[in-house]
Design an enzyme around this catalytic site. Sequence first.
Site, PDB file in Angstrom:
ATOM      1  N   GLU A   1       0.810  -1.214   0.000  1.00  0.00           N
ATOM      2  CA  GLU A   1       0.000   0.000   0.000  1.00  0.00           C
ATOM      3  C   GLU A   1       0.848   1.271   0.000  1.00  0.00           C
ATOM      4  OE1 GLU A   1      -4.232  -1.300   1.756  1.00  0.00           O
ATOM      5  OE2 GLU A   1      -2.665  -1.168   3.268  1.00  0.00           O
TER       6      GLU A   1
ATOM      7  N   GLU B   1      -4.931 -10.228   0.316  1.00  0.00           N
ATOM      8  CA  GLU B   1      -5.723 -10.021   1.535  1.00  0.00           C
ATOM      9  C   GLU B   1      -7.187 -10.270   1.199  1.00  0.00           C
ATOM     10  OE1 GLU B   1      -5.222  -6.356   3.666  1.00  0.00           O
ATOM     11  OE2 GLU B   1      -3.048  -6.333   3.379  1.00  0.00           O
TER      12      GLU B   1
END
Length: 995
Positions: free
Chosen positions: A402, A482
């Site tokens: 991220e 995820e």
Amino acid sequence: MVAFHEDPGPGSGRRAARADFRSDAPRLSLNGRWRFLLSGTADGTGPTLPDPELDDSGWETIRVPSHWVLEGHDQPRYTNTAYPFPIDPPYLPDDNPTGDYRLRFDLPPDWPAGRSVLRYQGVDSCGTVWLNGELLGHSKGSRLPFEFDVTGLVRPRGNLLAVRVQRWSSGSYLEDQDMWWLPGIFRDVELLSRPEGGIDDFTVRASHDGTLLVTADVPGIVEIPELGLTVPTGQSVTLDGVEPWSAEHPRLYRGTLSAAGERIELAIGFRTVEISGGRLLVNGVPVLFRGVNRHEHDPERGRSLDRDTMIRDIELMKRHNVNAVRTAHYPPHPEFLRLCDEYGLWVVDECDIETHGFIYAGWEGNPPDEPMWREALLDRTRRMVERDKNHPSVVVWSLGNESGSGAAFADIENWIRRRDPTRPLHYERDPSYRHSDFHSLMYPSLDDLERIGQRKEDPPEGVTPGSDEDVRRRGLPFLLCEYAHAMGNGPGSLSDYQAILESYERFCGAFVWEWIDHGLSGRDSQGRPYYRHGGDIDAQPNGERYCLDGLLFPDRTPSPGLAELRKAIEPVGFDVSGGSVIITNKYDMVDLGHLSFRWWVEVDGVPVERLTGTLEVPRCGARERVRVPLPRFGAGSAGEGETWVTIEAVLTAATRWAQAGHVVAWTQVRLATGTHRRPARLSLPAAPTPPDDALPPTTAVAVLPGVGWVGAEHEQPFVRVGAAEFDGRTGRLKRIGELELDGPVLDVWRAPTENDRGQGPRNALAADWEAVGLDRFLHRSGGIERPDDHTLVVRGRSGPATRTLGFRTTFTYRWRDGALHLQIDADPVGDWLDTAYGHLSVSPPRMGARFTLPGGYTDVTWFGRGPEESYTDSRAAARVGRFTSSIDALQTPYVVPQENGNHVETRRLEVSGPGLATLRVDGEPHLDFTARRWTSETLQAARRPHDLTDSGRVWLNLDHGQQGLGSASCGPALPERYRVPVRRHSWSMTLAVVD
């Protein structure tokens, strides 16, 4: 004194990054009690810190390794995405807590002459080091090692080691992971003796075809006794008969690498990783990661884990069928990777890079796209790859998490590909995926995942359909880095996700977020222990409860979510039909020879003694299936009731992670349906049932017009039907024989789960429920009617203040065969529709009936799914059987109290207590039940488990069903099929008293 903490560079004075290894060279652990003093600014205690003459006798002491905020100094901080300081790179606020550490030590008498190296395995966030008054340098990159050559500075006696650690540094801009900010020297500190002419660094390349090449910075000799191998470094050999390493068969060949009198330990795993034909292959065959994301966490020690804790994690993973770990979001302690080599886990090793907080700046100034950060980012990459390059368990390098996109990722990619072309690269956040060998996403819906499996997904924002980037991405294997956010009660749909992942060859696996709740041990004002989350710290910004999102509770007790994952990802499949069972081997590398298969039959949950045995399963290779005939059970003669066969695949022999007999996979099949019988009492534990939907599919909303109410006025206080006694005004059931109770009332509410609350305004189901008043239903009696002596009809209406929505209810009671039959009909009325948009504005989380019982009831026994809690989208792990529990033990102690303890598909339930008549409930055919000593409203209001105290009553729900769990705390909306539709609901049960 030089202040390095705001320099965007990675460090100074350090040795080059190299492999982590063990050898017989002397090593001195410097862990222990150090002198410590915390100051409020980056200057610490000032320029005298490294002075050996400084009197530090008045300083406190602190454990090393540890985090000072968990040792009584300052407070931990938790954020999810936000930086806890202004975005002003590379600068930090003046208020910057700084810990000064000092340690005096002597060398062992036999410490060799020659080189000595000082190594720190992890310092958060910037560490500046002096030895005997001399500056050695500094380092950033908290979760990575750094070393200094201290030859000539270290002396036999009276050494003074000083370290200044700033809580915030320029490195903190690269470490904005979703986790606690925990400063300090939190991993091991060691002094290493390095022999003159010895090997400092080496690289092992071992392919699954038996090819081995060990290179080193100086010449050495490789010896592997088991293979009869002695070969100099730099010479490639190919060995016959080598067993490849895999997570399923972690075959290591032990040996040594020798030079200059030092023997370095080797643990070589022969394996090959490649991407071919759009698939991830290991040892030439496709693999499917059944993985978890793992932060390092302990409620007492934070990220400072010991080896025993690492082993406990790995053994729990292996026992729950987890075969892969993504080291979210930084390299772990090197001992964890050694253990993954030995126990067998695939590892996606992730670099200590995350700049998520720049989202609040519109990604302006994001470090991966700013030249001043290039060296710091490359330094973190080098230190990860060089340290971990010789671990066979590491099969993928992840560039970070991220952090948007930027030119630095091209530099990182190019460096890794030159240094280690043997492993593919992963990076999820750049929509072009130009630096990744995988297409990857977080938290897709089931529908989106299906499209990805078909390679029909929509291109990411900014990518032109049909462009070269779009075509390349569709050709990549897909890694679900995820999914299934395990926050609170959940996640749901694990079996649904796994079914899709196993259906398309593009998928190479998935990683649940995440392994463990990040709760920290604390005590309240009354001294009661509890687990702290971010919201318990008086600081802003604050990620609140978002750190409690694991499959383990903070003390490493498995949650019901982990049991559900274990079932969803089990590596053996069963399909029973036509007198045989098709057994599918879902392992990627090994056959089923290490498993035994046993079976037994139960009728209404009672084992049939003569109907048990084992299955003789022929050899079944990886990803193959075999058909095995089932024995002739003769179930019809076993007795009336539900007849079920259970088949289990268990370990034949003990492994290092489980005992012989450990259950790896199981199934249950209903063989025949006998007469539904009601024994006088339930006893013993028992068996499983087929997954029929708890609730029928949603149909169009039927908003019924008002109807008239019938029934005579009753002046007498009670009305009796058989042995049942009702309130003459409200029609509520008050007694059956000697059993006192009260109810039922229509119940549409549950204490919101974290997934019900959603993430911000998205998927905020609980907020929608509360906005329309589902948490505050009021009830009105609408009349009592008695068609005959054995029947009572009670009508009513339930709904919230301020709204017209609600349900008209009809409770029909019939006394027959010494028991009370209850039929419940609930019809929606009022403004369930959003009149502005013409669609359903909200649907209830529950459709149920709530009773209360005296507080003396203590235990329940049931025939249905159990023993753990289950919900419509999380029930695969719950077998059909006969179970017994105390009412208190039915409660799941989530760190933040929320809905828990439901049990779907309950056929029969008994509630008992000392000296009290036993209540028996038979579903017709099934019910959901919960039983607890507080109401859902009390459960919702509680902040901690210890806020829940005995109300003096038992609150029993006998429900048509609840909505599913989902994972909307960070994920897609709950699928419609797992919601409670707004339509007419009818369900029934029989209530009876057992003496």
